[in-house]
Design an enzyme around this catalytic site. Structure first.
Site: not given
Ligand code: PPE
Length: 306
Positions: A158
């Protein structure tokens, strides 16, 4: 945005407005940072809990390892610092944003001996895709931007720099009047959204993209486990946009987005054009878990009191 009182900055709680860095901070120029998004929820019956705290902190450390930077804190220190930040800001629920970044020092791509600094901020964040999204579902489009090849950017990290790809797709989708973008991988299979993982449902079977060109979402993992426990069949299997078009239901998962139903992709109505029954079932059970109403998943919650 709604500010809070303190931000944890390398071991100290500093006032929100004083949590600042130099404009020549390496990460600002080259995207050399890793971050997390974590939610804390108020528990039914009192108190609060952070959802899957250790898993998020472990992913932060893994992200740093993947991009080749060293965070000088252990999992326990970072976890404790997150709880400290919530308590200092008196927050019964919150969106929490830890960020570790290559700081000020030498310029140039090579991060060299620049310090790696860490902050933890928290703020109130409601429904990510708007107040109606969780209920009604959203309209999405296939992006003209492909998700990066697995050997282009390291999607399992991330990392801040990865988000240029997301920003391109998000701006395009919003400019074209959609809520969010569905991104395909460089082989043309459905990958993920700009900040969410994707599930489709057809004939009662759930499908989600395997852990290839996607971030390993912690919400995705939670939904996988929850759906299996509820007796659904879930496949981690590649699928195409036309399979998505004929899905009975579809939804996004993410910490910010939680479980957001999708009602339309590329002007094709998905199923009945509203949150489907399996999506609603999972949403309901998911919210029960995060609010501490299902003791079977108690180990996903780190309780704290203010
Ligand atoms: N893919 C991506 C690219 C991503 O950034 C997130 C989280 C996910 C999948 C889902 O991962 P998880 O949160 O572990 O279920 N995106 C974060 C950032 C959003 C933002 O705009 O800032 C979040 O949901 O916290």
């Amino acid at each position: 945005m709604q500010t809070t009182e303190f931000i944890w900055f390398d071991g100290k709680l500093v006032p929100w407005n004083e949590a600042q860095v130099h404009v020549l901070t390496h990460a600002l120029h080259y995207g050399s940072a890793v971050f997390e998004g974590i939610r804390a929820y108020a528990r039914t019956g009192g108190g609060s809990a952070v959802f899957r705290l250790k898993d998020h902190v472990q992913r932060l450390l893994n992200s740093a390892k993947i991009i080749g930077i060293t965070i000088p804190y252990t999992l326990d220190v970072l976890s404790e610092a997150i709880l400290q930040t919530l308590k200092a800001n008196k927050m019964p629920d919150a969106y929490i944003r830890p960020l570790s970044f290559v700081g000020y020092g030498e310029m140039g791509v090579y991060p060299g001996a620049n310090p790696v600094q860490t902050i933890i901020a928290a703020w109130p964040w409601g429904a990510y895709l708007g107040p109606e999204a969780l209920e009604r579902g959203i309209r999405v489009k296939t992006s003209s931007f492909a998700r990066s090849h697995v050997n282009t950017s390291m999607s399992k990290a991330k990392a801040a720099g990865n988000y240029i790809n997301s920003i391109l797709a998000k701006i395009e989708a919003r400019d074209d009047g959609y809520d969010e973008a569905v991104m395909l991988d460089t082989n043309g299979f459905v990958s993920e959204a700009t900040g969410e993982n994707i599930f489709i449902v057809r004939d009662g079977i759930l499908k989600t993209t395997p852990w290839t060109s996607i971030l390993g979402g912690i919400t995705r993992d939670s939904v996988l486990k929850l759906a299996c426990d509820l007796g659904y069949t879930v496949l981690e299997q590649q699928f195409t946009r036309d399979e998505f078009y004929i899905a009975d239901e579809a939804f996004f998962t993410g910490t910010a987005a939680e479980i957001t139903p999708i009602r339309e992709l590329d002007h094709r109505q998905i199923g009945a054009g509203q949150a489907g029954p399996i999506t609603k079932h999972l949403q309901k059970e998911f919210f029960k878990i995060v609010q501490g109403e299902n003791s079977h998943y108690a180990d996903w919650l780190t309780p704290y009191t203010l």
